[in-house]
Enzyme design. Structure first.
Site, PDB file in Angstrom:
ATOM      1  N   LYS A  74       0.849  -1.204   0.000  1.00  0.00           N
ATOM      2  CA  LYS A  74       0.000   0.000   0.000  1.00  0.00           C
ATOM      3  C   LYS A  74       0.878   1.245   0.000  1.00  0.00           C
ATOM      4  O   LYS A  74       1.915   1.277   0.667  1.00  0.00           O
ATOM      5  CB  LYS A  74      -0.908  -0.027   1.238  1.00  0.00           C
ATOM      6  N   SER A 149      -9.732   1.861   2.747  1.00  0.00           N
ATOM      7  CA  SER A 149      -8.845   2.627   1.900  1.00  0.00           C
ATOM      8  C   SER A 149      -7.793   1.770   1.187  1.00  0.00           C
ATOM      9  O   SER A 149      -7.175   2.244   0.248  1.00  0.00           O
ATOM     10  CB  SER A 149      -8.134   3.704   2.729  1.00  0.00           C
ATOM     11  N   SER A 173      -9.952  -0.484   6.902  1.00  0.00           N
ATOM     12  CA  SER A 173      -9.366  -0.347   5.565  1.00  0.00           C
ATOM     13  C   SER A 173      -8.665  -1.572   4.994  1.00  0.00           C
ATOM     14  O   SER A 173      -8.306  -1.583   3.829  1.00  0.00           O
ATOM     15  CB  SER A 173      -8.402   0.828   5.538  1.00  0.00           C
TER      16      SER A 173
HETATM   17  N1  GLN Z   1     -13.339   4.056   6.197  1.00  0.00           N
HETATM   18  C1  GLN Z   1     -12.701   4.454   7.397  1.00  0.00           C
HETATM   19  C2  GLN Z   1     -12.352   5.922   7.330  1.00  0.00           C
HETATM   20  O1  GLN Z   1     -12.641   6.499   6.352  1.00  0.00           O
HETATM   21  C3  GLN Z   1     -11.495   3.626   7.665  1.00  0.00           C
HETATM   22  C4  GLN Z   1     -10.241   4.104   7.058  1.00  0.00           C
HETATM   23  C5  GLN Z   1      -9.045   3.259   7.408  1.00  0.00           C
HETATM   24  O2  GLN Z   1      -9.155   2.194   8.028  1.00  0.00           O
HETATM   25  N2  GLN Z   1      -7.864   3.726   7.021  1.00  0.00           N
HETATM   26  O3  GLN Z   1     -11.815   6.488   8.228  1.00  0.00           O
END
Ligand code: GLN
Length: 479
Positions: A74, A149, A173
Site C-alpha cells: 500500500k 482505503s 481499511s
Molecule cells: N473508512 C474508514 C475511514 O474512512 C477507515 C479508514 C481506514 O481504516 N484507514 O476512516
C-alpha cells in the site's frame, strides 16, 4: 490464482524461479493496470533485481517462507527510494529515505515488491475514490469500487497481479476492501506490527496487516512482519512464534459470539443471509453460537470519526510546505506558504477531517466531543472484554453492503461514514479481526464475514477463517 504456500512449494522445487514468477505478475499487472488502476507505481526494475537476489538465496538453500514471493505494498508504507505518495498531491514526489519496519522485516525474508498500490488519500475513506491518482476499480465489476482505503491492495490480490499485499487498517481499511474484492484480509491486534514508516493517519488505531488469497497466507505474512520495534513504542512482543500454528485445529466445542446489533437495520438482507450461513457452517462443525449484545454500537461511527479526525488533525500538521512534501509556489509570506501549500496539496476529504478534528480538539469543545468519544471507547473495551470472557471468537458481517458503483456515495460523506459501522469497533478496542469471503450476491459481487478474537489471539481468527475457507468455493474475479 496461487497461494503463497503453493508458490513456496513451486519455488523450492525449482518448478519456477522468482524472476520468472515476478515477470509473470509484472506483465499481467502492466496489462491490467490501465483498467484497474490498482497500482500507483509499478517498480519493474527493483522487483526484478530483488527476484534475482531471492533466486540466489533459494539456490543456496536459504529460502524463508517469503523468499522470492512477489508482493504489492500500500502506498502509505515507506520503501526506501521508491516513491510513496499516500495517494495525495501533498506527497506526489516523496521518496522515503528509510524503510518501514514491516518492509525491513520482509527484506530479511527476501520478499519481492512489485509496486505501490492505490488507496484513499491518506487512508481516509472507504472506496479508494479519494485518491489523487483516480480511484482503482473492483476486479469483479470494474464499474464498482474495490472498497477502501486499501482498495488497490485488495483489487491487486483479487486480480492476481500480486501474490499477496500489505494494507493498513484504521477503521476497516484492510477488511472492507477484502470483503468487496472477495479476498482475505487481517487487521492484527494493535501493537503486533510496528507502525514505523507507515504514514500516520490516527496513531492509536492504525495497524499494518496482510491481504491475501487465504487466511493461512495472512498468517505467513504476519509471522514475518510482527514484533516489537524500538522505533514504535506501542509495538509489542506478543509471545506468538507462529500465527499459523492453529491452522487445521478442531473448532468443536468453541463458542462463537453473534452480537445482535450487527444484524439489525441497515445491513443488506443478502449480506445477513451469507453471514448466517457461515455461522451455520461453524455450528454444524461442532461450534456453539451464542447471542450477545454490544449496546454501545450505536455510538461506534460517531465516536470513531471524532477520535480518528482528532488524531489526523494533529498528525497531518507536519505537512506545511516547509520540511517536505508539496510546496505552493510564489507565496509572499511564511503564513501564506503554509496556508496555500495545505490548501493546494490536500484533497477535500482530508481537509474535511482536519477541520473536524481541529474543531473537536479546540478548547471549550474538548470535553463535549473528544472526552466523550474516549469514554465510549472505554465502554467498547468493557463490552468486548465481557464477550471474550465467555466466547472464543465473534462473528459479524464485514460491511453492510457489497461493493457499490464508483459514482455512488462519493458526494455524501455521512453515508460513507455510516458504512463503517461493522469495522471501526475492532480498532477502537484493538483486537484482531479477519475478513474472509462467505458468499456472492445476485450480481456475483463478493460478501465477507468477519471473525474477531481477544487481544493477541490473531492465530485463533486465522484458524477459524481457514476452517471456513477449506470448504468454501470461491468464484474468481471476472477481469
Ligand atoms: N473508512 C474508514 C475511514 O474512512 C477507515 C479508514 C481506514 O481504516 N484507514 O476512516
Amino acid at each position: 490464482m496461487k497461494t503463497i504456500k503453493e508458490l513456496r512449494g513451486m519455488l523450492d522445487k525449482k518448478e519456477i524461479s522468482s524472476v520468472e514468477l515476478t515477470k509473470e505478475y509484472l506483465d499481467r499487472a502492466e496489462r491490467l493496470n490501465g483498467e484497474l488502476n490498482a497500482y500507483i507505481t509499478i517498480s519493474r526494475g527493483e522487483a526484478l533485481s530483488e527476484a534475482e537476489r531471492a533466486d540466489k538465496k533459494i539456490a543456496e538453500g536459504g529460502a524463508l517462507p517469503l523468499t522470492g514471493i512477489p508482493l504489492a505494498i500500500k502506498d502509505n508504507i515507506c520503501i526506501e527510494g521508491v516513491r510513496t505518495t499516500c495517494a495525495s498531491k501533498m506527497l506526489e514526489n516523496f521518496n522515503p529515505i528509510y524503510n518501514a519496519t514491516a518492509i525491513e522485516k520482509l527484506n530479511e525474508q527476501g520478499a519481492v515488491y512489485l509496486g505501490k498500490t492505490n488507496m484513499d488519500e491518506f487512508a481516509m475513506g472507504g472506496s479508494s475514490q479519494t485518491s489523487y491518482f483516480g480511484g482503482p476499480k473492483n476486479p469483479y465489476d470494474t464499474e464498482r469500487v474495490p472498497g477502501g482505503s486499501s482498495g488497490g491492495s485488495a483489487a491487486a490480490v483479487a486480480a492476481d497481479i500480486c501474490a499477496a499485499a500489505l494494507g493498513s487498517d484504521t477503521g476497516g481499511s484492510i477488511r472492507q476492501p477484502s470483503s468487496f474484492c472477495g479476498v482475505t484480509g487481517l487487521k492484527p491486534t494493535y501493537g503486533t506490527v510496528s507502525r514505523y514508516g507507515l504514514i500516520a493517519f490516527a496513531s492509536s488505531l492504525d495497524q499494518i496487516g496482510p491481504i491475501a488469497n487465504s487466511a493461512e497466507d495472512c498468517g505467513i505474512i504476519l509471522n514475518a512482519i510482527a514484533g516489537r520495534d524500538r522505533h514504535d513504542q506501542t509495538s509489542r512482543c506478543t509471545g506468538v512464534s507462529d500465527y499459523t500454528s492453529l491452522v487445521g485445529g478442531s473448532i468443536k466445542g468453541k463458542k462463537i459470539a453473534m452480537p445482535k446489533e450487527f444484524f439489525g437495520e441497515g445491513i443488506d438482507d443478502e449480506v445477513k443471509e451469507c453471514v448466517f450461513a457461515a455461522a451455520k457452517f461453524f455450528e454444524e462443525n461442532g461450534a456453539e453460537l451464542v447471542e450477545v449484545s454490544i449496546p454501545t454500537l450505536k455510538y461506534a461511527v460517531s465516536s470513531y470519526y471524532l477520535l480518528a479526525c482528532a488524531e489526523a488533525s494533529s498528525n497531518l500538521a507536519r505537512y506545511d510546505g516547509v520540511k517536505y512534501g508539496y510546496r505552493a509556489e510564489d507565496a509572499e509570506s511564511f503564513d501564506e506558504l503554509i496556508k496555500r501549500s495545505r490548501y493546494e496539496g490536500f484533497g477535500r476529504e482530508v481537509k474535511r477531517r482536519i477541520l473536524l478534528g481541529t474543531y473537536a480538539l479546540s478548547s471549550g469543545y474538548y470535553d463535549a466531543y473528544y472526552k466523550k468519544a474516549m469514554a465510549v471507547r472505554q465502554q467498547f473495551i468493557k463490552e468486548h472484554k465481557a464477550i471474550f470472557e465467555k466466547c472464543d471468537v465473534m462473528l459479524t458481517p464485514t460491511a453492510p453492503t457489497v461493493a457499490y458503483k464508483c459514482s455512488e456515495n462519493i458526494d455524501d460523506p455521512v453515508k460513507m461514514y455510516l458504512a463503517d459501522v461493522c469495522t471501526v469497533t475492532s480498532n477502537m478496542v484493538g483486537i484482531p479481526t479477519v475478513s474472509t469471503p462467505c458468499g456472492y450476491d445476485k450480481n456475483g459481487m463478493p460478501i465477507g464475514v468477519s471473525i474477531s478474537a481477544n487481544h493477541f489471539e490473531d492465530a485463533k481468527v486465522i484458524q477459524f477463517a481457514d476452517c471456513f475457507e477449506k470448504q468454501f468455493s470461491k468464484q474468481a474475479a471476472r477481469i
